[in-house]
Design a protein around this motif. Structure first.
Motif, PDB file in Angstrom:
ATOM      1  N   GLU A 277       0.836  -1.194   0.000  1.00  0.00           N
ATOM      2  CA  GLU A 277       0.000   0.000   0.000  1.00  0.00           C
ATOM      3  C   GLU A 277       0.877   1.252   0.000  1.00  0.00           C
ATOM      4  N   GLN A 278       0.523   2.203  -0.818  1.00  0.00           N
ATOM      5  CA  GLN A 278       1.268   3.452  -0.874  1.00  0.00           C
ATOM      6  C   GLN A 278       0.874   4.343   0.301  1.00  0.00           C
ATOM      7  N   HIS A 279       1.830   5.100   0.767  1.00  0.00           N
ATOM      8  CA  HIS A 279       1.628   6.003   1.896  1.00  0.00           C
ATOM      9  C   HIS A 279       2.228   7.347   1.533  1.00  0.00           C
ATOM     10  N   TYR A 280       1.577   8.404   1.990  1.00  0.00           N
ATOM     11  CA  TYR A 280       2.049   9.750   1.656  1.00  0.00           C
ATOM     12  C   TYR A 280       3.491   9.967   2.092  1.00  0.00           C
ATOM     13  N   TYR A 281       3.881   9.391   3.218  1.00  0.00           N
ATOM     14  CA  TYR A 281       5.227   9.593   3.748  1.00  0.00           C
ATOM     15  C   TYR A 281       6.217   8.520   3.307  1.00  0.00           C
ATOM     16  N   ALA A 282       5.802   7.582   2.483  1.00  0.00           N
ATOM     17  CA  ALA A 282       6.718   6.544   2.019  1.00  0.00           C
ATOM     18  C   ALA A 282       7.878   7.169   1.245  1.00  0.00           C
ATOM     19  N   SER A 283       9.041   6.568   1.370  1.00  0.00           N
ATOM     20  CA  SER A 283      10.231   7.068   0.688  1.00  0.00           C
ATOM     21  C   SER A 283      11.132   5.903   0.343  1.00  0.00           C
ATOM     22  N   ASN A 284      12.124   6.142  -0.475  1.00  0.00           N
ATOM     23  CA  ASN A 284      13.094   5.121  -0.872  1.00  0.00           C
ATOM     24  C   ASN A 284      14.396   5.300  -0.106  1.00  0.00           C
ATOM     25  N   TRP A 285      15.101   4.202   0.065  1.00  0.00           N
ATOM     26  CA  TRP A 285      16.309   4.227   0.897  1.00  0.00           C
ATOM     27  C   TRP A 285      17.338   5.231   0.401  1.00  0.00           C
ATOM     28  N   TYR A 286      17.444   5.435  -0.914  1.00  0.00           N
ATOM     29  CA  TYR A 286      18.461   6.339  -1.432  1.00  0.00           C
ATOM     30  C   TYR A 286      18.123   7.810  -1.176  1.00  0.00           C
ATOM     31  N   GLN A 287      16.906   8.097  -0.720  1.00  0.00           N
ATOM     32  CA  GLN A 287      16.534   9.468  -0.381  1.00  0.00           C
ATOM     33  C   GLN A 287      16.943   9.851   1.039  1.00  0.00           C
ATOM     34  N   TRP A 288      17.112   8.855   1.900  1.00  0.00           N
ATOM     35  CA  TRP A 288      17.282   9.151   3.324  1.00  0.00           C
ATOM     36  C   TRP A 288      18.579   9.888   3.622  1.00  0.00           C
ATOM     37  N   ALA A 289      19.666   9.495   2.987  1.00  0.00           N
ATOM     38  CA  ALA A 289      20.962  10.089   3.317  1.00  0.00           C
ATOM     39  C   ALA A 289      20.996  11.581   3.024  1.00  0.00           C
ATOM     40  N   LEU A 290      20.179  12.031   2.071  1.00  0.00           N
ATOM     41  CA  LEU A 290      20.133  13.449   1.713  1.00  0.00           C
ATOM     42  C   LEU A 290      18.967  14.172   2.383  1.00  0.00           C
ATOM     43  N   ASP A 291      18.273  13.477   3.287  1.00  0.00           N
ATOM     44  CA  ASP A 291      17.195  14.100   4.058  1.00  0.00           C
ATOM     45  C   ASP A 291      16.116  14.670   3.141  1.00  0.00           C
ATOM     46  N   TRP A 292      15.795  13.938   2.065  1.00  0.00           N
ATOM     47  CA  TRP A 292      14.871  14.445   1.057  1.00  0.00           C
ATOM     48  C   TRP A 292      13.420  14.453   1.517  1.00  0.00           C
ATOM     49  N   LYS A 293      13.045  13.533   2.398  1.00  0.00           N
ATOM     50  CA  LYS A 293      11.628  13.412   2.726  1.00  0.00           C
ATOM     51  C   LYS A 293      11.429  13.250   4.231  1.00  0.00           C
ATOM     52  N   PRO A 294      11.622  14.334   4.992  1.00  0.00           N
ATOM     53  CA  PRO A 294      11.301  14.271   6.423  1.00  0.00           C
ATOM     54  C   PRO A 294       9.812  14.039   6.630  1.00  0.00           C
ATOM     55  N   MET A 295       9.433  13.716   7.843  1.00  0.00           N
ATOM     56  CA  MET A 295       8.057  13.291   8.113  1.00  0.00           C
ATOM     57  C   MET A 295       7.462  14.118   9.245  1.00  0.00           C
ATOM     58  N   TRP A 296       6.276  14.643   8.990  1.00  0.00           N
ATOM     59  CA  TRP A 296       5.503  15.249  10.069  1.00  0.00           C
ATOM     60  C   TRP A 296       4.791  14.130  10.809  1.00  0.00           C
ATOM     61  N   PHE A 297       5.270  13.808  11.998  1.00  0.00           N
ATOM     62  CA  PHE A 297       4.599  12.794  12.811  1.00  0.00           C
ATOM     63  C   PHE A 297       3.240  13.295  13.290  1.00  0.00           C
ATOM     64  N   TYR A 298       3.143  14.613  13.476  1.00  0.00           N
ATOM     65  CA  TYR A 298       1.907  15.169  14.038  1.00  0.00           C
ATOM     66  C   TYR A 298       1.867  16.649  13.705  1.00  0.00           C
ATOM     67  N   TYR A 299       0.722  17.154  13.317  1.00  0.00           N
ATOM     68  CA  TYR A 299       0.559  18.612  13.202  1.00  0.00           C
ATOM     69  C   TYR A 299      -0.925  18.947  13.297  1.00  0.00           C
ATOM     70  N   ARG A 300      -1.188  20.076  13.961  1.00  0.00           N
ATOM     71  CA  ARG A 300      -2.573  20.476  14.198  1.00  0.00           C
ATOM     72  C   ARG A 300      -2.598  21.938  14.617  1.00  0.00           C
ATOM     73  N   VAL A 301      -3.622  22.657  14.195  1.00  0.00           N
ATOM     74  CA  VAL A 301      -3.885  24.002  14.705  1.00  0.00           C
ATOM     75  C   VAL A 301      -4.795  23.851  15.915  1.00  0.00           C
ATOM     76  N   GLN A 302      -4.302  24.290  17.064  1.00  0.00           N
ATOM     77  CA  GLN A 302      -4.995  24.057  18.321  1.00  0.00           C
ATOM     78  C   GLN A 302      -4.985  25.348  19.147  1.00  0.00           C
ATOM     79  N   ASP A 303      -6.162  25.816  19.550  1.00  0.00           N
ATOM     80  CA  ASP A 303      -6.284  27.036  20.357  1.00  0.00           C
ATOM     81  C   ASP A 303      -5.608  28.226  19.680  1.00  0.00           C
TER      82      ASP A 303
END
Length: 427
Positions: A277-303
């Motif tokens: 299954e495809q995931h919005y945050y999925a990435s390939n191993w060769y992208q990691w070393a260059l920090d190409w696709k960091p991940m928002w674990f959580y984000y929300r507008v609150q108060d």
């Protein structure tokens, strides 16, 4: 050379764990609901301690037991979900000290490596999240330290055998959290075979130049260590791995027998190899070393404020660290030194293994072990190379550490979820 691991080093490791906990603890209660994949592991942990049901069955159980113990101690709330992860994140930092000490035999440099690992950002974020990575990495890095203590021709055979057996046990526990923990064990078996072939046939290609004071390989490496020792390492790892499934015998109904436990291993293999299954945050191993696709674990507008948790690498460490890891490969080929070999080995092994692991979907947080290993090539460069005076003097590496701390501080608000203006947009 300091003793293999003295009382002084044990005290240092304890202080590193405590210092790491002090850094991890602030704002640990945010978010007050599940953060990224915590919904899978925290919920599964609650029904495994004590064993009632096997949710999240596609992964081994040890990390979930530990998360469940944290919940039992601190309650079914954010601090309880993340308590064990935070503790094992600190244990991993101490493990990096032990690993660097085993390679460089210099306490101050080992302390620098541990501090740089703590500022890597990836370990900081994951140690504050109830996921598998902090647990398997903590066991893994201590196993690597044991291998490096054993990779020393000056140690007596009985001591080498003890270090190797300890490594086998730790790799088994690492695999009981996540299967990638088996990668160094597989390498250890292959490395022992290669060393014995070189010693038997007297191969000259891999001999160090005469001026190398500490070669990666010599005819005297691992004297008195036989294949029986390596077989014992493997058997110990396998035994400890399966021992973590014994609480499943108390599960009601399905998966409640020894046969079910072995059938489960087959099902786990099928599940891991078929995930597509495809995931919005999925990435390939060769992208990691260059920090190409960091991940928002959580984000929300609150108060009226934006609050988020971002998994990203520290750019002051990741990019120079990658260059240093490449440089260590060249340095080993030129000098055949033990330090250059081990510094390059652990990074490239833990990174490139994902190029061959048959999994179709992968994520940036899989890069955690390799990213933390970048501290070792950087330490090697600061110790041996570079122009005067920045790299050659001790203050040069501490100035670099301060620069990494500054980058960490700049990202801090999105690592712990501090309130930001609502106009802030996660990209």
């Amino acid at each position: 050379m300091p003793a293999a691991f003295s009382a002084r080093d044990r005290v240092t490791c304890l202080l590193l764990v405590l210092g790491s906990l002090l850094l991890f603890l602030p704002y640990l209660e945010f978010p007050n609901d599940y953060n990224f994949d915590e919904m899978h592991y925290a919920i599964a942990a609650k029904v495994l301690v004590p064993p009632h049901h096997n949710l999240n069955w596609e992964h081994p159980p040890l990390a979930k037991y530990l998360i469940g113990l944290g919940i039992r101690l601190a309650g079914d709330r954010p601090v309880g979900w993340r308590l064990a992860s935070m503790l094992f994140g600190g244990i991993a930092v101490a493990g990096m000290y032990a690993l660097a000490l085993a390679i460089f035999r210099e306490r101050r440099l080992a302390l620098w490596v541990a501090a740089l690992t703590l500022l890597n950002i990836m370990l900081f974020v994951l140690a504050r999240t109830a996921m598998l990575e902090p647990f398997f990495f903590a066991f893994l890095v201590w196993g690597l330290a044991c291998v490096c203590f054993a990779w020393d021709e000056r140690r007596p055979p009985a001591e080498v055998r003890r270090w190797l057996l300890a490594a086998g046990a730790l790799f088994g526990l690492s695999a009981a959290c996540k299967w990638v923990g088996l990668v160094p064990l597989i390498f250890l078996v292959l490395a022992f075979g290669i060393v014995r072939l070189l010693q038997r046939f007297g191969a000259g290609l891999f001999h160090a130049p005469p001026e190398t004071p500490d070669p990666w390989y010599s005819a005297h490496l691992w004297p008195g260590v036989r294949w029986t020792t390596i077989a014992a390492c493997v058997l110990l790892a396998v035994a400890l791995y399966f021992a973590t499934f014994l609480p499943y015998l108390w599960l009601p109904g399905e998966a409640g027998t020894v046969k079910d436990i072995f059938v489960l291993q087959r099902d786990m293999v099928r599940m891991q190899s078929r995930i597509s299954e495809q995931h919005y945050y999925a990435s390939n191993w060769y992208q990691w070393a260059l920090d190409w696709k960091p991940m928002w674990f959580y984000y929300r507008v609150q108060d009226g404020w934006f609050r988020g948790i971002l998994l990203i690498g520290n750019p002051v460490i990741l990019f120079p660290g990658l260059a240093a890891a490449l440089f260590c490969v060249w340095a080993w080929w030129r000098h055949r030194s033990r330090e250059a070999f081990l510094c390059a080995l652990w990074y490239w092994l833990l990174y490139l293994c994902f190029a061959v692991i048959p999994r179709k979907v992968s994520f940036f947080h899989y890069y955690l072990p390799a990213a933390c290993m970048l501290s070792l090539p950087l330490a090697y460069v600061f110790r041996h190379y570079g122009g005067a005076p920045l790299f050659r003097v001790a203050w040069g590496r501490w100035a670099y550490l301060a620069l990494a701390a500054l980058a960490f501080a700049l990202f801090y608000s999105v690592l712990v979820g501090l309130p930001l203006p609502p106009t802030f947009t996660p990209q």
